[in-house]
Design a protein around this motif. Structure first.
Motif: not given
Length: 471
Positions: A359-370, A439-456
């Protein structure tokens, strides 16, 4: 259909009485999980209808949802207090408690369906839903652990309850969609949930007594109570010498057969030689801490994607809303299918660590896909990341809850409270934080959250593996 019925009859007939009791218990707990999932899944599609009928603003309704999640935490604590105190005094009755909670859920669903224009009644229902959901969700997971005779059985039981929860979360929006398509309203979902919760209460009332977390269901060990010397709810203390047989109480109150039968040597049920040593206690704390990190990260990624995927797809890649709605449905369908598959194979897997590593490996791949979707704006990368995340989420939650048992750690009510708190915190913080960034216009937060959670998740899984090796 006849072939399926014959095979099911032959499979049930081949079980002994204790095995049938365990499967009946898991079926009852899964029914409660379906109701809980339906209550959660019905909130989102009903928000606009609540606003139109009560006159409440979107921000006020968002506050009500937040209050419901906070009251869920209170429900988790109520179950933990009830389980600990009742287990000490021998008066725990999970069946009666969960039947009462299902009746309360049925009544609250009727309130939502009938008092459509009253903001006060809606607020009361949200608070009540949070309490009932928090208490029953923690309760069914705890009883599922008690019903398992070893680590593999516990994994399978938890997976079955999670399947029921996911099925309910998928079923509620489907009922809303069908009702709207045929000229109805979203309140048909709440009427259906009222009937389903009442039926679950009736099933509980007619079912056999549910397992209880006393010495009868834990033949070799018991979790030290918080008020015992050096106890923190995680240590293990031998009740019997290895190889000895516990005496049956003869009351059959746990629904799992006699204690002597439960006390047979089973894989994962024998005590380790150093189960009372400080090193073993530290290993238990580290293992539970690692699984808390996994549960928080997985739940944060799950609810972050479920909440903000349509907005992310529109703002970053200018995708059509209909395509994103289909992708959201596919995401939950993948989670459901994955949990069904995990529930079927959980008991045959030698260790839950293998599933968490995958699951951790697949989550990392998903974060990189985003990340690739954000850079290249290719839709297939968004589909790949979302479906991959659904696969990873499917088995990670039930596997993480059952993994500490492989390190001779009893999943006590206190440990279950910590697990539920971690998941509730991830469910609460991730969507809220991503929304502030959007709300501040930073849509990369979606990707950043997924990547950080997958690494955790990957890091915590590695720590868990290193902790399990000495045991």
């Amino acid at each position: 259909c006849r072939v399926i019925r014959v095979c099911a009859w032959l499979w049930i007939s081949s079980m002994n009485a204790a095995a049938r009791a365990r499967h009946n218990t898991v079926a009852v707990l899964t029914t409660v999980g379906i109701v809980n999932g339906g209550l959660v899944g019905g909130i989102g599609p009903s928000i606009d209808a609540f606003a139109a009928n009560t006159g409440l603003s979107q921000s006020t309704l968002a506050g009500l949802v937040l209050q419901m999640k906070l009251s869920k935490l209170l429900g988790n604590y109520c179950w933990t207090y009830y389980a600990n105190s009742s287990a000490r005094h021998g008066r725990l009755s999970p069946r009666g408690l969960h039947a009462a909670l299902m009746l309360c859920s049925a009544g609250l669903s009727c309130v939502v369906a009938r008092a459509r224009t009253s903001p006060r009644w809606l607020q009361l229902a949200c608070w009540g839903f949070g309490l009932c959901y928090g208490c029953s969700d923690a309760g069914v997971l705890m009883v599922a652990v008690w019903a398992g005779r070893d680590g593999r059985a516990q994994r399978a039981n938890i997976a079955s309850v999670c399947v029921g929860y996911t099925f309910g979360a998928v079923l509620a929006p489907l009922v809303v969609a069908l009702s709207l398509r045929h000229g109805g309203t979203v309140y048909a979902c709440w009427e259906a949930l009222a009937v389903l919760a009442a039926a679950a209460a009736a099933v509980l009332a007619c079912a056999a007594p549910l397992p209880r977390g006393d010495a009868a269901s834990l033949p070799h060990y018991e979790a030290l109570q918080p008020d015992s010397p050096g106890g923190n709810g995680l240590e293990l203390q031998p009740l019997h010498e290895p190889g000895s047989t516990a005496q049956s109480s003869g009351d059959g109150r746990d629904g799992l057969g006699s204690v002597s039968e439960v006390s047979r040597k089973l894989p994962g049920s024998e005590p380790s030689e150093d189960s009372g040593s400080p090193l073993h206690r530290r290993h238990g704390l580290v293992l539970v801490g690692a699984m808390v990190t996994v549960l928080f990260s997985v739940t944060a990624a799950e609810h972050g994607v479920a909440t903000w995927l349509p907005t992310y797809g529109q703002r970053v890649g200018a995708m059509e809303l209909s395509s994103l709605a289909l992708l959201s449905s596919v995401f939950w369908a993948v989670v459901t299918a994955g949990r069904v598959a995990w529930s079927a194979f959980a008991a045959s897997v030698s260790s839950a660590w293998h599933a968490l590593a995958f699951d951790a490996s697949v989550m990392v791949v998903s974060g990189l896909s985003y990340l690739g979707y954000e850079l290249l704006q290719s839709q297939w990368l968004l589909w790949l990341g979302t479906c991959g995340l659904g696969i990873a989420i499917a088995s990670s939650v039930p596997a993480a809850m059952a993994l500490p048992a492989e390190g001779d750690v009893i999943i006590s009510p206190n440990v279950m409270l910590v697990f539920n708190f971690a998941m509730s915190l991830g469910e609460l913080l991730a969507p809220y934080t991503i929304g502030l960034c959007f709300a501040q216009g930073w849509y990369g937060a979606f990707t950043a959250c997924t990547v950080m959670m997958s690494l955790a998740v990957a890091g915590a899984t590695a720590v868990a593996r290193c902790t399990l090796v000495p045991n």
